[in-house]
Motif scaffolding. Sequence first.
Motif, mmCIF file in Angstrom:
data_model
loop_
_atom_site.group_PDB
_atom_site.id
_atom_site.type_symbol
_atom_site.label_atom_id
_atom_site.label_comp_id
_atom_site.label_asym_id
_atom_site.label_seq_id
_atom_site.Cartn_x
_atom_site.Cartn_y
_atom_site.Cartn_z
ATOM 1 N N VAL A 118 20.959 8.384 -18.335
ATOM 2 C CA VAL A 118 20.744 7.566 -17.216
ATOM 3 C C VAL A 118 20.000 7.790 -16.371
ATOM 4 C CG1 VAL A 118 22.119 6.331 -15.594
ATOM 5 C CG2 VAL A 118 23.396 6.711 -17.549
ATOM 6 N N ARG A 119 19.964 9.459 -15.959
ATOM 7 C CA ARG A 119 18.916 9.804 -15.017
ATOM 8 C C ARG A 119 17.576 9.828 -15.644
ATOM 9 N NH1 ARG A 119 21.184 12.616 -10.949
ATOM 10 N NH2 ARG A 119 19.155 13.763 -10.462
ATOM 11 N N ALA A 120 17.283 10.010 -16.828
ATOM 12 C CA ALA A 120 15.991 9.836 -17.426
ATOM 13 C C ALA A 120 15.633 8.420 -17.671
ATOM 14 C CB ALA A 120 16.138 10.254 -18.761
ATOM 15 N N ILE A 121 16.373 7.400 -17.690
ATOM 16 C CA ILE A 121 15.863 6.194 -17.730
ATOM 17 C C ILE A 121 15.490 5.564 -16.383
ATOM 18 C CG2 ILE A 121 17.059 3.819 -18.059
ATOM 19 C CD1 ILE A 121 18.818 4.897 -20.403
ATOM 20 N N VAL A 122 16.275 6.114 -15.412
ATOM 21 C CA VAL A 122 16.093 5.672 -13.890
ATOM 22 C C VAL A 122 14.861 6.196 -13.505
ATOM 23 C CG1 VAL A 122 16.941 5.936 -11.384
ATOM 24 C CG2 VAL A 122 18.449 5.251 -13.404
ATOM 25 N N ALA A 123 14.471 7.251 -13.841
ATOM 26 C CA ALA A 123 13.448 8.188 -13.630
ATOM 27 C C ALA A 123 12.076 7.628 -14.291
ATOM 28 C CB ALA A 123 13.560 9.758 -13.902
ATOM 29 N N ALA A 124 12.466 7.279 -15.346
ATOM 30 C CA ALA A 124 11.238 6.711 -16.199
ATOM 31 C C ALA A 124 11.109 5.303 -15.401
ATOM 32 C CB ALA A 124 11.657 6.270 -17.677
ATOM 33 N N ILE A 125 11.830 4.583 -15.094
ATOM 34 C CA ILE A 125 11.627 3.320 -14.412
ATOM 35 C C ILE A 125 10.930 3.383 -13.017
ATOM 36 C CG2 ILE A 125 12.787 1.212 -13.317
ATOM 37 C CD1 ILE A 125 14.855 1.431 -15.325
ATOM 38 N N GLY A 126 11.340 4.489 -12.242
ATOM 39 C CA GLY A 126 10.794 4.715 -11.076
ATOM 40 C C GLY A 126 9.437 5.244 -11.206
ATOM 41 N N TYR A 127 9.057 6.075 -12.014
ATOM 42 C CA TYR A 127 7.631 6.677 -12.028
ATOM 43 C C TYR A 127 6.679 5.451 -12.684
ATOM 44 C CZ TYR A 127 8.905 11.425 -11.186
ATOM 45 O OH TYR A 127 9.292 12.551 -10.280
ATOM 46 N N GLY A 128 7.360 4.713 -13.777
ATOM 47 C CA GLY A 128 6.675 3.764 -14.249
ATOM 48 C C GLY A 128 6.430 2.722 -13.364
ATOM 49 N N MET A 129 7.231 2.219 -12.531
ATOM 50 C CA MET A 129 6.899 1.297 -11.315
ATOM 51 C C MET A 129 6.032 1.834 -10.561
ATOM 52 S SD MET A 129 8.410 -1.162 -12.253
ATOM 53 C CE MET A 129 7.761 -2.399 -11.171
ATOM 54 N N SER A 130 5.901 3.082 -9.967
ATOM 55 C CA SER A 130 5.038 3.524 -9.160
ATOM 56 C C SER A 130 3.746 3.457 -9.659
ATOM 57 C CB SER A 130 5.317 5.250 -8.959
ATOM 58 O OG SER A 130 6.603 5.328 -8.466
ATOM 59 N N LEU A 140 0.706 -1.254 0.093
ATOM 60 C CA LEU A 140 0.014 -0.054 0.018
ATOM 61 C C LEU A 140 0.889 1.244 -0.128
ATOM 62 C CD1 LEU A 140 -2.989 1.100 0.172
ATOM 63 C CD2 LEU A 140 -2.652 1.223 2.670
ATOM 64 N N ILE A 141 1.974 1.178 0.775
ATOM 65 C CA ILE A 141 2.730 2.388 0.714
ATOM 66 C C ILE A 141 3.870 2.647 -0.156
ATOM 67 C CG2 ILE A 141 4.557 1.377 2.578
ATOM 68 C CD1 ILE A 141 4.256 4.230 4.031
ATOM 69 N N VAL A 142 4.312 1.454 -0.721
ATOM 70 C CA VAL A 142 5.515 1.486 -1.567
ATOM 71 C C VAL A 142 5.261 2.294 -2.815
ATOM 72 C CG1 VAL A 142 5.053 -0.764 -3.097
ATOM 73 C CG2 VAL A 142 7.326 0.036 -2.665
ATOM 74 N N PRO A 143 4.105 2.393 -3.469
ATOM 75 C CA PRO A 143 3.992 3.412 -4.704
ATOM 76 C C PRO A 143 4.556 4.671 -4.241
ATOM 77 C CG PRO A 143 2.014 1.996 -4.568
ATOM 78 C CD PRO A 143 2.805 1.706 -3.223
ATOM 79 N N PHE A 144 3.865 5.143 -3.278
ATOM 80 C CA PHE A 144 4.555 6.570 -2.662
ATOM 81 C C PHE A 144 5.721 6.633 -2.199
ATOM 82 C CE2 PHE A 144 -0.267 5.418 -1.712
ATOM 83 C CZ PHE A 144 -0.700 6.289 -2.444
ATOM 84 N N LEU A 145 6.258 5.754 -1.727
ATOM 85 C CA LEU A 145 7.794 5.770 -1.309
ATOM 86 C C LEU A 145 8.516 5.836 -2.934
ATOM 87 C CD1 LEU A 145 8.174 2.963 1.286
ATOM 88 C CD2 LEU A 145 8.241 5.262 1.750
ATOM 89 N N LEU A 146 8.184 4.914 -3.648
ATOM 90 C CA LEU A 146 8.778 4.943 -5.165
ATOM 91 C C LEU A 146 8.530 6.417 -5.637
ATOM 92 C CD1 LEU A 146 7.956 1.588 -6.665
ATOM 93 C CD2 LEU A 146 10.147 2.592 -6.211
ATOM 94 N N LEU A 147 7.549 7.150 -5.800
ATOM 95 C CA LEU A 147 7.013 8.321 -6.249
ATOM 96 C C LEU A 147 8.225 9.493 -5.276
ATOM 97 C CD1 LEU A 147 3.226 8.669 -6.501
ATOM 98 C CD2 LEU A 147 5.044 8.997 -8.254
ATOM 99 N N PHE A 148 7.944 9.320 -4.130
ATOM 100 C CA PHE A 148 9.068 10.362 -3.422
ATOM 101 C C PHE A 148 10.392 10.085 -3.764
ATOM 102 C CE2 PHE A 148 11.884 10.716 0.298
ATOM 103 C CZ PHE A 148 11.858 12.134 0.560
ATOM 104 N N ALA A 149 10.890 8.840 -3.778
ATOM 105 C CA ALA A 149 12.341 8.684 -3.954
ATOM 106 C C ALA A 149 12.818 9.066 -5.585
ATOM 107 C CB ALA A 149 12.549 7.057 -3.708
ATOM 108 N N THR A 150 11.802 8.618 -6.300
ATOM 109 C CA THR A 150 12.022 8.989 -7.949
ATOM 110 C C THR A 150 12.306 10.469 -7.925
ATOM 111 O OG1 THR A 150 10.921 6.871 -8.440
ATOM 112 C CG2 THR A 150 11.374 8.660 -10.163
ATOM 113 N N ILE A 181 2.610 1.120 -11.853
ATOM 114 C CA ILE A 181 2.239 -0.275 -11.560
ATOM 115 C C ILE A 181 1.878 -0.711 -10.278
ATOM 116 C CG2 ILE A 181 3.372 -2.622 -12.118
ATOM 117 C CD1 ILE A 181 4.989 -1.477 -14.422
ATOM 118 N N PHE A 182 2.643 -0.418 -9.292
ATOM 119 C CA PHE A 182 2.238 -0.829 -7.856
ATOM 120 C C PHE A 182 0.962 -0.207 -7.421
ATOM 121 C CE2 PHE A 182 6.767 -1.959 -7.688
ATOM 122 C CZ PHE A 182 6.674 -3.384 -6.896
ATOM 123 N N LEU A 183 0.640 1.050 -8.025
ATOM 124 C CA LEU A 183 -0.598 1.745 -7.757
ATOM 125 C C LEU A 183 -1.727 0.967 -8.138
ATOM 126 C CD1 LEU A 183 -0.069 5.636 -8.034
ATOM 127 C CD2 LEU A 183 -0.948 4.510 -5.985
#
Length: 249
Positions: free
Chosen positions: A229-241, A102-112, A243-245
């Motif tokens: 690289v930063r753009a790729i990581v950000a895309a993965i982070g937001y994309g996974m957020s 429940l909390i991990v999508p928001f943690l991913l959003l914050f971290a990304t 997906i988890f939502l």
Amino acid sequence: MSLDYIVLILAGFGAGVVNTIAGGGTFLTFPALVWAGVPPVAANATSTVAVFPGYLGGTLGYITELKTLSRRQLIRLTAITLAGGLVGSLLLLVSSNEAFSLIVPFLLLFATTAFLFGARLKAWAERAAGGFRPEGAVGLFLVSLYGGYFNGGLGIVLLALFALWGWRDIHLMNGVKSGLSFALSAISVVTFAVAGIVVWPMAMVMMVAAIIGGYAGAHVAKAIPAWVVRAIVAAIGYGMSVIFLLRLF
């Protein structure tokens, strides 16, 4: 070799590369473990173990800068970090997979977001530094608690915290960031290992791949712009957020 382990090896290698260039390797290792069928809490613990060795290399690389701090300062900062990391790790242990999911999508959003806007976050922290007490224990404890619970984006948050303290030497800041991240990860790894929630076969495979990726990252950094690289990581982070939502519903 199964597809799961191929994905884990690629994720571990990629995490080593991006951690060397820009940081954010957790955004690769954690989703890969969940994709491979590891429950979210165990995936987070296993991901922490997988990226753990990389922090030691970063610490050793800044040993000269770290020596500019007194032994008392280093002990104090490390003790606060260990305390916060332990509390955060214990919080993870008592979290159910459902609660963590429940909390991990928001943690991913914050971290990304922290990862993507790290420079602006640090600049804002530097402007606000005048009203903060140097080396505040409460701030470091809370950041360490977050890192013990969810490691993603920890480095950026630590750098912003140091800026709030009024620190200006980026090499010292990076050295302390690596050293405290290593200490925090060490207490988390011990806690998770004792609790028996680490999937060791997967952790070891990803750890080896991450070490190789870290070495390769130094060469990759010379070949492609860091912003790619930063753009790729950000895309993965937001994309996974996202997906988890969606998984929540």
